[in-house]
Design a protein around this motif. Structure first.
Motif, PDB file in Angstrom:
ATOM      1  N   ARG A  61      25.747  58.468  47.732  1.00  0.00           N
ATOM      2  CA  ARG A  61      25.211  59.426  48.680  1.00  0.00           C
ATOM      3  C   ARG A  61      24.685  58.737  49.948  1.00  0.00           C
ATOM      4  N   ARG A  62      24.040  57.571  49.767  1.00  0.00           N
ATOM      5  CA  ARG A  62      23.471  56.864  50.919  1.00  0.00           C
ATOM      6  C   ARG A  62      24.584  56.300  51.818  1.00  0.00           C
ATOM      7  N   VAL A  63      25.654  55.810  51.204  1.00  0.00           N
ATOM      8  CA  VAL A  63      26.773  55.308  52.010  1.00  0.00           C
ATOM      9  C   VAL A  63      27.427  56.460  52.773  1.00  0.00           C
ATOM     10  N   THR A  64      27.593  57.596  52.120  1.00  0.00           N
ATOM     11  CA  THR A  64      28.160  58.773  52.791  1.00  0.00           C
ATOM     12  C   THR A  64      27.277  59.195  53.959  1.00  0.00           C
ATOM     13  N   ALA A  65      25.960  59.167  53.747  1.00  0.00           N
ATOM     14  CA  ALA A  65      25.030  59.527  54.823  1.00  0.00           C
ATOM     15  C   ALA A  65      25.169  58.574  56.000  1.00  0.00           C
ATOM     16  N   LEU A  66      25.391  57.298  55.720  1.00  0.00           N
ATOM     17  CA  LEU A  66      25.570  56.310  56.782  1.00  0.00           C
ATOM     18  C   LEU A  66      26.859  56.593  57.557  1.00  0.00           C
ATOM     19  N   GLU A  67      27.926  56.906  56.838  1.00  0.00           N
ATOM     20  CA  GLU A  67      29.195  57.230  57.506  1.00  0.00           C
ATOM     21  C   GLU A  67      29.043  58.448  58.418  1.00  0.00           C
ATOM     22  N   GLU A  68      28.340  59.452  57.916  1.00  0.00           N
ATOM     23  CA  GLU A  68      28.121  60.646  58.723  1.00  0.00           C
ATOM     24  C   GLU A  68      27.275  60.340  59.954  1.00  0.00           C
ATOM     25  N   GLN A  69      26.304  59.472  59.792  1.00  0.00           N
ATOM     26  CA  GLN A  69      25.447  59.091  60.909  1.00  0.00           C
ATOM     27  C   GLN A  69      26.252  58.347  61.980  1.00  0.00           C
ATOM     28  N   LEU A  70      27.160  57.480  61.528  1.00  0.00           N
ATOM     29  CA  LEU A  70      27.954  56.677  62.462  1.00  0.00           C
ATOM     30  C   LEU A  70      29.176  57.437  62.979  1.00  0.00           C
ATOM     31  N   GLY A  71      29.623  58.442  62.223  1.00  0.00           N
ATOM     32  CA  GLY A  71      30.805  59.200  62.622  1.00  0.00           C
ATOM     33  C   GLY A  71      32.101  58.473  62.354  1.00  0.00           C
ATOM     34  N   VAL A  72      32.112  57.566  61.376  1.00  0.00           N
ATOM     35  CA  VAL A  72      33.326  56.816  61.006  1.00  0.00           C
ATOM     36  C   VAL A  72      33.406  56.725  59.487  1.00  0.00           C
ATOM     37  N   THR A  73      34.622  56.424  58.982  1.00  0.00           N
ATOM     38  CA  THR A  73      34.807  56.157  57.559  1.00  0.00           C
ATOM     39  C   THR A  73      34.752  54.652  57.350  1.00  0.00           C
ATOM     40  N   LEU A  74      33.805  54.216  56.551  1.00  0.00           N
ATOM     41  CA  LEU A  74      33.623  52.787  56.307  1.00  0.00           C
ATOM     42  C   LEU A  74      34.389  52.303  55.083  1.00  0.00           C
ATOM     43  N   LEU A  75      34.498  53.177  54.083  1.00  0.00           N
ATOM     44  CA  LEU A  75      35.130  52.807  52.814  1.00  0.00           C
ATOM     45  C   LEU A  75      36.245  53.780  52.477  1.00  0.00           C
ATOM     46  N   GLN A  76      37.380  53.229  52.049  1.00  0.00           N
ATOM     47  CA  GLN A  76      38.485  54.047  51.556  1.00  0.00           C
ATOM     48  C   GLN A  76      38.372  54.110  50.043  1.00  0.00           C
ATOM     49  N   ARG A  77      38.073  55.283  49.531  1.00  0.00           N
ATOM     50  CA  ARG A  77      37.811  55.436  48.112  1.00  0.00           C
ATOM     51  C   ARG A  77      39.067  55.948  47.404  1.00  0.00           C
ATOM     52  N   THR A  78      39.463  55.301  46.306  1.00  0.00           N
ATOM     53  CA  THR A  78      40.498  55.799  45.408  1.00  0.00           C
ATOM     54  C   THR A  78      39.942  55.739  44.000  1.00  0.00           C
ATOM     55  N   THR A  79      40.675  56.300  43.043  1.00  0.00           N
ATOM     56  CA  THR A  79      40.194  56.289  41.658  1.00  0.00           C
ATOM     57  C   THR A  79      40.190  54.889  41.077  1.00  0.00           C
ATOM     58  N   ARG A  80      41.006  53.982  41.630  1.00  0.00           N
ATOM     59  CA  ARG A  80      41.118  52.642  41.052  1.00  0.00           C
ATOM     60  C   ARG A  80      40.424  51.558  41.884  1.00  0.00           C
ATOM     61  N   LYS A  81      40.327  51.779  43.171  1.00  0.00           N
ATOM     62  CA  LYS A  81      39.869  50.685  44.015  1.00  0.00           C
ATOM     63  C   LYS A  81      39.068  51.196  45.208  1.00  0.00           C
ATOM     64  N   LEU A  82      38.257  50.322  45.704  1.00  0.00           N
ATOM     65  CA  LEU A  82      37.421  50.633  46.880  1.00  0.00           C
ATOM     66  C   LEU A  82      37.768  49.619  47.967  1.00  0.00           C
ATOM     67  N   ASN A  83      38.191  50.096  49.131  1.00  0.00           N
ATOM     68  CA  ASN A  83      38.582  49.204  50.216  1.00  0.00           C
ATOM     69  C   ASN A  83      37.789  49.521  51.477  1.00  0.00           C
ATOM     70  N   LEU A  84      37.540  48.490  52.237  1.00  0.00           N
ATOM     71  CA  LEU A  84      36.937  48.670  53.548  1.00  0.00           C
ATOM     72  C   LEU A  84      38.001  49.130  54.540  1.00  0.00           C
ATOM     73  N   THR A  85      37.668  50.108  55.360  1.00  0.00           N
ATOM     74  CA  THR A  85      38.539  50.473  56.469  1.00  0.00           C
ATOM     75  C   THR A  85      38.404  49.408  57.558  1.00  0.00           C
ATOM     76  N   ALA A  86      39.215  49.495  58.574  1.00  0.00           N
ATOM     77  CA  ALA A  86      39.123  48.536  59.681  1.00  0.00           C
ATOM     78  C   ALA A  86      37.748  48.606  60.336  1.00  0.00           C
ATOM     79  N   GLN A  87      37.278  49.868  60.530  1.00  0.00           N
ATOM     80  CA  GLN A  87      35.938  50.022  61.104  1.00  0.00           C
ATOM     81  C   GLN A  87      34.865  49.508  60.149  1.00  0.00           C
TER      82      GLN A  87
END
Length: 300
Positions: free
Chosen positions: A35-61
């Motif tokens: 929830r806190r990471v999602t709140a940070l993304e909303e605050q910044l207006g960007v997607t920081l993490l690409q979430r899948t069922t198997r893996k978590l990846n950082l986006t370019a941003q």
């Protein structure tokens, strides 16, 4: 404004590449971390993490943000560790203000012994009767006699002193002894901080109180000077008991009006804050309270 705690949580998730492992490291529920990471993304207006069922990846941003945030956070953690270590180990510069009356061998011996006990502490000593502004002058602790006017500082009572009315036998020879406080106005007196060599002495005896206008040949802002000229027989002095007890016993001084003294004068150690007292200051406070000073009576 972005919450620094949210940034720290995001950095931890990015380091572990896992919400669950980051949550365990932080001691928080996984749902809170997400929830806190999602709140940070909303605050910044960007997607920081690409979430899948198997893996978590950082986006370019997210990668760019992580690279910018991780090092400053590391510096903050290092700074916090330094502060904690400083709190636990008495070291560093200690700026002390003390009145001129302390500028004599017993106080120097006390400071010397303290420095030998705590070799990692350095002392910057101000010997002055001026009440320095602790914040403006960056003073850690001031030693002060008498009433305190500044209500914003923290003060601990360290000791007290009382003053006796005394004179030498030479001065008293051929002069009438004072039998009541008012008689002092007929004598030469050695004065402290007087105006035009005139002063008002306040004396007490139990519940009785007297204020007497006195005058004399010498006035000084320095208590040692007042004592010295009293010892030399130039007049009656109102001296701290610590300055005259031994001389009275040896017959070098005579205590006059023995039922009368000054009101109790308290010695204070004053400093800026009660919270998070650095260990260097705490050990100095403890040593000052434990010191058997010849200049004041310790409080029991």
């Amino acid at each position: 404004m972005t919450d620094l705690n949210d940034i720290a949580i995001f950095v931890k998730v990015a380091q572990f590449e896992s919400f669950s492992r980051a949550a365990r490291a932080l001691g928080m529920p996984v749902s809170t971390v997400s929830r806190r990471v999602t709140a940070l993304e909303e605050q910044l207006g960007v997607t920081l993490l690409q979430r899948t069922t198997r893996k978590l990846n950082l986006t370019a941003q997210g990668r760019a943000y992580f690279n910018q945030c991780s090092e400053p956070l590391s510096h903050l953690h290092d700074a916090e560790r330094v502060l904690v270590d400083t709190q636990r180990k008495p070291e560093g510069l200690l700026r002390i203000s003390a009145p001129v009356v302390l500028s004599q061998e017993p106080f120097y011996d006390f400071i010397s012994d303290f420095l030998k006990t705590y070799p990692l502490i350095r002392i910057d000593l101000f010997i002055t009767n001026t009440f320095l502004d602790l914040i403006a002058e960056n003073v850690d602790l001031a030693i002060r006699f008498g009433e305190l006017r500044d209500s914003t500082i923290i003060a601990q009572r360290i000791g007290k002193s009382v003053r006796y009315v005394v004179a030498t036998p030479d001065y008293l020879r051929g002069r009438p002894l004072p039998v009541k406080p008012e008689d002092l106005s007929e004598h030469q007196c050695i004065l402290m901080n007087s105006r035009n060599n005139e002063a008002e002495w306040h004396l007490v005896s139990g519940r009785k109180s007297a204020k007497v206008q006195v005058s004399g040949p010498l006035s000084s802002r320095d208590f040692q000077s007042v004592s010295a000229f009293t010892y030399k027989g130039h007049g009656i002095g109102l001296l701290s008991s610590n300055y005259c007890d031994e001389r009275i016993e040896r017959g070098e001084l005579v205590r006059l009006l023995p039922e009368w003294t000054s009101p109790e004068i308290f010695l204070h150690a004053v400093y800026q804050t009660r919270r998070f007292i650095p260990l260097k200051l705490q050990v100095f406070l403890d040593a000052l309270k434990a010191w058997k000073s010849p200049l004041w009576i310790p409080l029991r």
